[in-house]
Every structure is written in structure tokens, then in C-alpha cells.
Design an enzyme around this catalytic site. Structure first.
Site, PDB file in Angstrom:
ATOM      1  N   TYR A 118       0.850  -1.186   0.000  1.00 29.66           N
ATOM      2  CA  TYR A 118       0.000   0.000   0.000  1.00 29.66           C
ATOM      3  C   TYR A 118       0.894   1.247   0.000  1.00 29.66           C
ATOM      4  CZ  TYR A 118      -3.578  -3.327   1.607  1.00 29.66           C
ATOM      5  OH  TYR A 118      -4.426  -4.408   1.745  1.00 29.66           O
ATOM      6  N   HIS A 185       0.259 -11.918   1.281  1.00 29.24           N
ATOM      7  CA  HIS A 185      -0.765 -11.076   0.660  1.00 29.24           C
ATOM      8  C   HIS A 185      -1.487 -11.802  -0.474  1.00 29.24           C
ATOM      9  CE1 HIS A 185      -1.714  -6.539   0.043  1.00 29.24           C
ATOM     10  NE2 HIS A 185      -2.774  -7.272  -0.133  1.00 29.24           N
ATOM     11  N   GLY A 269     -17.992   0.757  -1.082  1.00 28.93           N
ATOM     12  CA  GLY A 269     -18.958   1.841  -0.997  1.00 28.93           C
ATOM     13  C   GLY A 269     -20.339   1.499  -1.508  1.00 28.93           C
TER      14      GLY A 269
END
Length: 394
Positions: A118, A185, A269
Site C-alpha cells: 500500500y 498477501h 462503498g
């Protein structure tokens, strides 16, 4: 409309419409406690939804509840910190993200998620600075598994020597002596998972790592990894819009006593009510590449959101709270990590910890969801997906 994230946004959705919903759900008082001004629309909004038990839990330190990821005990809702540095532009700025992370600590969050990729690297630095005053009170999860050149990610790399090198960098950036939960990851198909687990075992014996995790592993790889070194947690995408873990992965976790951490628990979202069938994402927004958000598919998926919204109204909570509470109701060892850069939405998300469902509720929700199937695949080209990959045999 064309959508770009704004400086007050998060990967899980923002905007005045969600803030107004939060206000109408009875959360305005706690949001004001962190200094967020009411929008003009919120000041005009009628109390369309009653305050619920969820609103009570947004006072500072009130989340209170914990769950187990294997042997690691953490708050029942964590904070995904990725949104401070990666994938959704523009980024909020270092000081804003530090403020939100520290606000989460004050509200009782003890579980924080980041990764070296990130940024790359910058998110770990922000998390390290933000949590330095609270190190003995929180658990930090980070991830390895990628190679980098000139500050850019160049592909997967989980060779044991690279893992140990990556961990040294993460320890330095996070300002810690040991990483509480270290995930691979993404599975590296070229490295046997036994070699990966062996490298992490060495790091645990050296006192540099406490718990081992995997993100998006293939089911056989998960079993092989756990046989080599107990896996504390699996982190996969899981939400009302993406329910693939309900196949083999959750069953394996239950069988082996592994915790589960949903990333993207609010479907970037979508499950907050921020988007609609007229939404168009800008080309620099990651969501523009997700088939479920293509215009025709988005239109079809509004039927699923209608189920979420109807249940949220019935429970007197927001769609985001309903979506997070539904995840936690699936298993007692599920800990979602919604991401946000907004103190209003942090308060809203944590309110989900107080929401409960009866057995009859869950049965009816399942029946309602069955009538609103998800439209569109998870990724554009499944053949190139890094999800569900199996590591090669030794």
C-alpha cells in the site's frame, strides 16, 4: 455521474448522502464529538430513521466487544488503513489518516490492517506513526508477498529470503519489534506454501512475528499451510456483494479454528448507498475496472441494495451498519475491517457492533438475498486473478 473519491472519502463510500443517513440514524451527536461539522443537508434532514442500539456504541471507547482470530484477540471490528495511501484518489493526507487511526483507538478499535504494497510502503509508515503511542494496546496486521523496483510493485515474490527481508522493512516502518499478524498477501504459485510457512515460523521463533495469516489462498494451499504452521486468520474479500468465501474457505476455517477477516466488507462503498445505476467511475478510480460496477450490472445490482436498504430501515440503522452486522452474524470468528478516512463514517461503522439479528431475521434475510442475485463477475478476467491460487507442490 462520473465519480472520483474526494478528500473526505473512503474505499467503503462517503458523500453527503451517507452522512445524512448517519445523522438520521441518530449518530449525529457522536459524530459532532470528533469535530465533524453537519452539512447543510444534514441540518435540514428529518429524523427519517429512529435511533437504534447501534448509535449508542459510537461514543468513545464503547465498542468494547472482542473476537478471536485463532489465538489473537482483537476488537470485533477493525480498521482497514489502505485507503490512506492506495487505490482510491486523492489520498487524504498523512495527518488526516493519523487522526482517524488514533480516533479509532479511542473508540475501542484494537485491530489495524496495512501492507507493504500500500503506497508502496507509505501506509505502513502512517500506521506506525499513528499507533506508536498505543503499541501495547493494539494489534497490527501487515502483509508480504510482492517484489518492488524503483518504488513500484513488480509481481509476486514469496521466496523465504525475500519474506525475511520484507519483514525487516515492515518492522522498521511500523516502529515495532514484532508484527502481531503477518499475512502472505497473495499466494505465489512458484513457491511451495510449506517454504512460506517455514520462513514465517523462523520469524516467529526469532520474536519478529506473533501470528501467521493468508490472504485469498486456494483451499488446498490453506490446508497445507495450516499443517506446517497454524494459521490464525484468512483475509478474503467478503460482503453481501461478494459471497464466494461461503464455499470452501469458511468451512475450512471453521474446521481448523482459523479466524476470518473480510476485506471490502462494504463492497467499496456500494453497500453504503452512495452509488446508483447512474454512477460512472472515472478512469483513475479502481472501481471503474470492476465488472459489477459497469453501468448495466450496477443497474441490476440495485435490487440487492434494495434488500439491504429495506432491512436497514426495518432495524433502524444505516445500510453500512446492516452490512457489517450481517457479516459478523455469519460466524463469531469473523472480524471485518472497513476502511475510512472520515470520522463520521468511522463512528457509523463501529455502531454495527451493537446490532443483533434473530434466527428468524437471518433466515428471512437469506431468502430475500436469494431473490436478488449478484450481477457480473468479481474480476474482469478470472484467468489472471491472484485470488484462490494454489501454491505448487514441493
Amino acid at each position: 455521474m462520473t465519480h472520483r473519491s474526494d478528500p473526505t472519502s473512503s474505499s467503503e463510500g462517503t458523500g453527503n448522502s451517507r452522512r445524512d443517513i448517519l445523522t438520521m440514524a441518530g449518530l449525529a451527536g457522536s459524530a459532532l464529538a470528533v469535530g465533524a461539522p453537519l452539512s447543510a443537508a444534514a441540518q435540514r434532514a428529518p429524523a427519517a430513521r429512529p435511533a437504534s442500539a447501534a448509535s449508542v456504541t459510537t461514543s468513545r471507547g464503547a465498542i468494547g466487544k472482542t473476537r478471536k482470530l485463532g489465538a489473537l484477540e482483537v476488537s470485533s471490528i477493525g480498521l482497514g488503513c489502505m485507503v490512506g495511501s492506495a487505490y482510491f484518489l486523492p489520498f487524504p493526507g498523512r495527518q488526516r489518516m493519523i487522526s482517524v487511526i488514533r480516533d479509532a483507538v479511542e473508540r475501542g478499535v484494537t485491530f489495524f490492517d496495512t501492507a507493504e504494497v500500500y503506497g508502496p510502503f507509505t501506509n505502513e509508515e502512517v500506521v506506525g506513526e499513528a499507533l506508536a503511542p498505543f503499541r501495547n494496546k493494539v494489534a497490527i496486521a501487515t502483509k508480504f508477498g510482492f517484489a518492488f523496483r524503483d518504488g513500484k510493485e513488480t509481481g509476486r515474490n514469496s521466496r523465504p529470503d525475500h519474506i525475511k527481508q520484507a519483514v525487516e522493512g515492515s518492522l522498521r516502518r511500523l516502529k515495532v519489534d514484532a508484527i502481531d499478524l503477518l499475512y502472505q498477501h497473495r499466494v505465489d504459485p512458484d513457491v511451495p506454501i510449506e517454504d512460506v510457512a517455514g520462513a514465517v515460523k523462523d520469524l516467529i521463533q526469532a520474536g519478529k512475528v506473533k501470528h501467521y495469516g493468508l490472504s485469498e489462498p486456494g483451499p488446498n494451499t490453506l490446508r497445507r499451510a495450516h499443517a506446517e504452521l497454524p494459521v490464525s486468520a484468512v483475509q478474503n474479500e467478503y460482503s453481501l456483494l461478494e459471497r464466494s468465501p461461503e464455499g470452501q474457505i469458511l468451512s475450512i476455517c471453521e474446521e481448523l479454528g482459523i479466524g476470518f477477516v473480510p476485506w471490502g466488507p462494504l463492497a467499496r462503498g456500494f453497500l453504503t448507498g452512495r452509488f446508483g445505476e447512474g454512477t460512472r467511475f472515472a478512469s483513475d478510480d479502481w472501481r471503474s475496472t470492476i465488472p459489477r460496477f459497469f453501468p448495466d450490472n450496477m443497474k441490476g445490482n440495485m435490487a440487492l441494495f434494495a434488500v439491504v436498504d429495506a432491512w436497514a430501515k426495518r432495524k433502524g440503522i444505516t445500510p453500512a451498519q446492516f452490512s457489517l452486522a450481517w457479516l459478523m452474524a455469519q460466524k463469531p470468528w469473523i472480524v471485518p475491517i472497513p476502511g475510512t478516512t472520515d470520522p463520521w463514517h468511522l463512528a457509523e461503522n463501529l455502531g454495527a457492533a451493537a446490532v443483533t439479528f434473530s434466527t428468524a431475521d437471518l433466515q428471512q434475510i437469506a431468502a430475500d438475498l436469494a431473490r436478488a442475485p449478484v450481477i457480473g463477475p468479481r474480476v474482469l478476467d478470472p484467468s489472471t486473478s491472484a485470488n484462490g491460487v494454489e501454491a505448487r507442490q514441493r
